[in-house]
Write a protein that holds these residues in place. Sequence first.
Motif, PDB file in Angstrom:
ATOM      1  N   UNK A 191      -9.679 -25.206 -15.009  1.00 51.19           N
ATOM      2  CA  UNK A 191      -9.070 -26.186 -15.854  1.00 51.19           C
ATOM      3  C   UNK A 191      -8.906 -25.435 -17.148  1.00 51.19           C
ATOM      4  N   UNK A 192      -8.271 -26.244 -18.111  1.00 54.55           N
ATOM      5  CA  UNK A 192      -7.744 -26.047 -19.503  1.00 54.55           C
ATOM      6  C   UNK A 192      -8.249 -27.144 -20.327  1.00 54.55           C
ATOM      7  N   UNK A 193      -8.644 -26.644 -21.700  1.00 57.05           N
ATOM      8  CA  UNK A 193      -8.813 -27.618 -22.902  1.00 57.05           C
ATOM      9  C   UNK A 193      -9.935 -28.492 -22.402  1.00 57.05           C
ATOM     10  N   UNK A 194     -11.002 -28.099 -21.943  1.00 54.76           N
ATOM     11  CA  UNK A 194     -12.069 -29.138 -21.720  1.00 54.76           C
ATOM     12  C   UNK A 194     -11.790 -29.494 -20.204  1.00 54.76           C
ATOM     13  N   UNK A 195     -10.809 -29.360 -19.477  1.00 55.05           N
ATOM     14  CA  UNK A 195     -10.806 -29.849 -18.099  1.00 55.05           C
ATOM     15  C   UNK A 195     -11.747 -29.054 -17.155  1.00 55.05           C
ATOM     16  N   UNK A 196     -12.042 -29.608 -16.127  1.00 56.86           N
ATOM     17  CA  UNK A 196     -13.214 -29.117 -15.384  1.00 56.86           C
ATOM     18  C   UNK A 196     -12.617 -28.153 -14.227  1.00 56.86           C
ATOM     19  N   UNK A 197     -13.397 -27.098 -13.648  1.00 58.07           N
ATOM     20  CA  UNK A 197     -12.720 -26.371 -12.540  1.00 58.07           C
ATOM     21  C   UNK A 197     -12.844 -26.711 -11.242  1.00 58.07           C
ATOM     22  N   UNK A 198     -11.947 -26.216 -10.255  1.00 57.93           N
ATOM     23  CA  UNK A 198     -12.306 -26.904  -9.002  1.00 57.93           C
ATOM     24  C   UNK A 198     -13.031 -26.076  -8.061  1.00 57.93           C
ATOM     25  N   UNK A 199     -13.412 -26.603  -6.810  1.00 58.36           N
ATOM     26  CA  UNK A 199     -14.362 -25.866  -6.137  1.00 58.36           C
ATOM     27  C   UNK A 199     -13.879 -25.332  -4.765  1.00 58.36           C
ATOM     28  N   UNK A 200     -14.137 -24.232  -4.332  1.00 62.01           N
ATOM     29  CA  UNK A 200     -13.793 -23.747  -3.108  1.00 62.01           C
ATOM     30  C   UNK A 200     -15.141 -24.216  -1.924  1.00 62.01           C
ATOM     31  N   UNK A 201     -14.753 -24.391  -0.671  1.00 59.16           N
ATOM     32  CA  UNK A 201     -15.427 -24.593   0.296  1.00 59.16           C
ATOM     33  C   UNK A 201     -16.396 -23.681   0.495  1.00 59.16           C
ATOM     34  N   UNK A 202     -16.178 -22.334   0.221  1.00 56.43           N
ATOM     35  CA  UNK A 202     -17.051 -21.066   0.398  1.00 56.43           C
ATOM     36  C   UNK A 202     -18.169 -21.231  -0.891  1.00 56.43           C
ATOM     37  N   UNK A 203     -17.905 -22.002  -1.966  1.00 58.63           N
ATOM     38  CA  UNK A 203     -18.662 -22.019  -3.013  1.00 58.63           C
ATOM     39  C   UNK A 203     -19.058 -23.474  -3.307  1.00 58.63           C
ATOM     40  N   UNK A 204     -19.885 -24.222  -2.794  1.00 58.38           N
ATOM     41  CA  UNK A 204     -19.662 -25.713  -2.669  1.00 58.38           C
ATOM     42  C   UNK A 204     -20.110 -26.465  -3.858  1.00 58.38           C
ATOM     43  N   UNK A 205     -20.678 -25.652  -4.987  1.00 59.68           N
ATOM     44  CA  UNK A 205     -21.351 -26.211  -6.158  1.00 59.68           C
ATOM     45  C   UNK A 205     -20.639 -26.078  -7.376  1.00 59.68           C
ATOM     46  N   UNK A 206     -19.497 -25.326  -7.486  1.00 59.59           N
ATOM     47  CA  UNK A 206     -18.920 -24.815  -8.570  1.00 59.59           C
ATOM     48  C   UNK A 206     -17.766 -25.737  -9.175  1.00 59.59           C
ATOM     49  N   UNK A 207     -17.239 -26.635  -8.563  1.00 63.59           N
ATOM     50  CA  UNK A 207     -16.668 -27.583  -9.449  1.00 63.59           C
ATOM     51  C   UNK A 207     -17.336 -28.428 -10.800  1.00 63.59           C
ATOM     52  N   UNK A 208     -16.699 -28.777 -11.634  1.00 63.72           N
ATOM     53  CA  UNK A 208     -16.980 -28.967 -12.924  1.00 63.72           C
ATOM     54  C   UNK A 208     -16.614 -30.371 -13.532  1.00 63.72           C
ATOM     55  N   UNK A 209     -17.345 -30.964 -14.150  1.00 60.32           N
ATOM     56  CA  UNK A 209     -16.848 -32.376 -14.927  1.00 60.32           C
ATOM     57  C   UNK A 209     -16.126 -31.673 -16.291  1.00 60.32           C
ATOM     58  N   UNK A 210     -15.177 -32.556 -16.577  1.00 62.36           N
ATOM     59  CA  UNK A 210     -14.560 -32.556 -17.919  1.00 62.36           C
ATOM     60  C   UNK A 210     -15.565 -32.341 -18.850  1.00 62.36           C
ATOM     61  N   UNK A 211     -15.444 -31.657 -20.045  1.00 60.14           N
ATOM     62  CA  UNK A 211     -16.354 -31.369 -21.210  1.00 60.14           C
ATOM     63  C   UNK A 211     -16.324 -32.703 -22.262  1.00 60.14           C
ATOM     64  N   UNK A 212     -17.548 -33.005 -22.410  1.00 60.00           N
ATOM     65  CA  UNK A 212     -17.633 -34.353 -23.255  1.00 60.00           C
ATOM     66  C   UNK A 212     -16.885 -34.092 -24.624  1.00 60.00           C
TER      67      UNK A 212
END
Length: 305
Positions: A256-277
Motif C-alpha cells: 500500500x501507499x500513503x497509509x494504505x494497507x498491504x495485501x497478503x499472500x496465501x503462502x503468508x496468511x497473516x501479513x495483510x494490514x489495515x489502513x493506518x489510522x
Amino acid sequence: MIPLLHGVIASSAGGGFTYSTTGSPTLTEYTGYFSLKFTGSGSFTIDANPDALACDVMMIAGGGGSPEIAGGGSGEANAGAGGGGVQVITGFTTGTGAFTIGIGAGGTSGNDGSATSFTGQSNSGGGGGCNQRTSGRAGLSVGGSGGGGCGYQSGAYSGAYGRQASGDTYGKNGSTGANGYFGAYGAGGGGGGATANAGNPDGGNAGAGGYLKGGAGGVGLANTYFDGSSDEYAGGGAGSSWNPGGTASTEQQGLGRGGGGNGSRYTALTEGTNGTANTGGGSGSQLGTTMTGGSGVVIIRVPVP
C-alpha cells in the motif's frame, strides 16, 4: 467536559489572533506556522483576527475496507480499497467564527469510508471498498478513490472509478484484478490513491517464471501542513494473491501507499494490514480477516505573523 485549547498570537494590529478548540487537537509549532491536527471530532473557534490571517485546511476522509478472503478452494484474491477523499483549502480567510469538524471513520468488510467535514467547506468523500467476487466500489464524492477489483481463478473483476472522473481534483481509479499463475489462481487489484491510479496486479504466465502479485495501492497526497515535513495521506490499499501451492518467488506481496494497507499472500496468511489510522489510507486484504480503512483527519495551518 471536553478539554479546551486556547491560543493567542501577537498581532501587528494589536490584540492578537485568538482562538479556542474542543476535541483535543495536537498543536504543533514550526517555522512560520502553527498547526492543529484533529484526529477526532471537535471545533475550531476564531475569537479575534485583527490581521485577517489566512488559514490553510486539509481534510482527509476515511479509506475503504475489504472483506476477509475465503479459504479452501475459493481461488479468490480480494482487492485493496481506495484512499479517502481529499480536500485542500488554501488561503481560507475569515474574521471570527466557529467551525465544526467531523472525522470520517474507515470502512470495514468491503464498505466505503465515511466523509470528513469542516463547517463552511466541502465535505471529503470516503474511499471505495471492495467485496468478494465483485468489481471495486467507486469512491464517494468529493475526492474519494476507487476500490480495486477482485481476482478470481476463473476470471477477474474490474477496478472502480475515483471521483476525479466526475471533475474532482483528487480521487483516482482502482485497478482490475487478474487470474494468472497457471491460469488457475488470482491476484486482486489495488485501490486508487488521491493522486495516482492503483498499480495493476501481476498475473504470471503458465510455466517457469510465472508468479502472482497483488496490485499496489495508488499514490496519495503529499502534504506539509502538520509540521513542515512532507507526509503522505489517502493512499490506496494493495491487493492480495491466492495460490495455495505458491512459494516466496511465485507469490509476491503487494504494498500500500500513503497509509494504505498491504495485501497478503496465501503462502503468508497473516501479513495483510489495515489502513493506518488518521491517514485515510485504504485497507489491504487478508485470508479469514475483515480489514478496515484508515480513519480521516483535519489539519489546520495558521501563519505566524
